[in-house]
Scaffold this active site. Structure first.
Site: not given
Ligand code: COA
Length: 260
Positions: A66, A111, A114, A134
């Site tokens: 999400a 999400g 999910e 989460e």
């Molecule tokens: N919501 C909003 N934005 C997200 C996102 C999310 N769930 N997951 C990634 N993004 C965005 C990042 O903020 C970043 O945006 P920016 O370039 O404007 O800063 C872009 O996507 C790229 O992500 P980044 O974190 O730089 O990539 P990465 O390869 O270093 O890491 C992940 C990848 C998936 C490990 C990391 O993005 C992450 O942990 N995301 C969240 C996962 C999460 O907790 N999901 C559950 C949410 S309920």
């Protein structure tokens, strides 16, 4: 409705729905959920579509969760309807009367996991990473994760994934039954298409009833589920499809089902 955050491409009776926010790793913001709901409502009733593939745009992510930017500003009053809106989408996908297969081409977190759980089958690339992180954000899965994950991988494994918040790679996801199949990244979409085309050659009414029997039967005591199954089994004998399926076998040819 013109979509901004998703793509729908139809070919050979198969609709491929891609979440299309690669710069945000396809995170599900409110508009994306609205568009997916609209898309799946239409797909459910589109007789030209025999099966659906769900995937994410780009090489890196299926859906990375999400949208955390939107989650950060929720209140108790707004978060509950937000969860229910996401749950409604996942329910719609699960209830779709034709096979829906997730092609998990990278991160499927929160999400995104999910969304994959709501699909009937999950095929992944070797680069797939699935998890429910989460609790690291101080929340719990809100789009059905606490309910669907244990039904798919069992309670103990679901507890491990949810409480540890540690994602699993494709190999481990396959081992625990979270992914049905794993393919090299470059082959995932074509292999998924091939498998889905195979499914669409089967009797459409039988597929619909099989999906219904498994989905609703899981919610019933065994005796009620068996009764439900037997009712569908009986109903199917009245279809053109069953006559065609049996005749084709006896005449040693491939069945051409009409879906009636
Ligand atoms: N919501 C909003 N934005 C997200 C996102 C999310 N769930 N997951 C990634 N993004 C965005 C990042 O903020 C970043 O945006 P920016 O370039 O404007 O800063 C872009 O996507 C790229 O992500 P980044 O974190 O730089 O990539 P990465 O390869 O270093 O890491 C992940 C990848 C998936 C490990 C990391 O993005 C992450 O942990 N995301 C969240 C996962 C999460 O907790 N999901 C559950 C949410 S309920």
């Amino acid at each position: 409705m013109t979509y901004q955050n998703i793509l729908r491409e139809d070919a050979d009776g198969i609709a491929t729905v891609s979440v299309n926010r690669p710069d945000k790793l396809n995170a599900l913001n409110d508009l994306t959920i609205t568009e997916l709901q609209h898309c799946f409502d239409a797909l459910t009733h589109d007789d030209a579509v025999k099966a659906v593939i769900v995937t994410g745009t780009g090489e890196k992510a299926f859906v990375a969760g999400a949208d955390i930017g939107e989650l950060a500003s929720q209140s108790p009053l707004s978060a509950r309807p937000l969860a229910m809106k996401g749950q409604r989408l996942m329910d719609t996908i699960e209830a779709c009367p034709k096979p829906v297969v997730a092609a998990v081409n990278g991160y499927a977190l929160g999400g995104g996991c999910e969304l994959a759980l709501a699909c009937h089958l999950r095929y992944g690339s070797e680069t797939a990473v699935l998890g429910l992180p989460e609790v690291t954000l101080g929340i719990i899965p809100g789009y059905g994760g606490t309910q669907r994950l244990p039904r798919i991988v069992g309670k103990g494994r679901a507890m491990e994934l949810i409480l540890s918040a540690k994602p699993v790679n494709a190999e481990e996801a396959y081992r625990i039954g979270l992914l049905n199949k794993v393919f090299p990244q470059s082959e995932l979409i074509e292999a998924t298409r091939k498998a889905v085309i195979g499914m669409t050659r089967h009797g459409p009414v039988a597929l619909r009833f099989a999906l219904d029997a498994v989905n609703h039967g899981m919610e019933m005591p065994l005796s009620d589920g068996l009764n439900y199954e037997a009712t569908f089994f009986g109903l199917l004998t009245s279809t053109d499809d069953v006559k065609e399926g049996m005749n084709a076998f006896l005449e040693k040819r491939r069945a051409e089902f009409s879906g009636k």
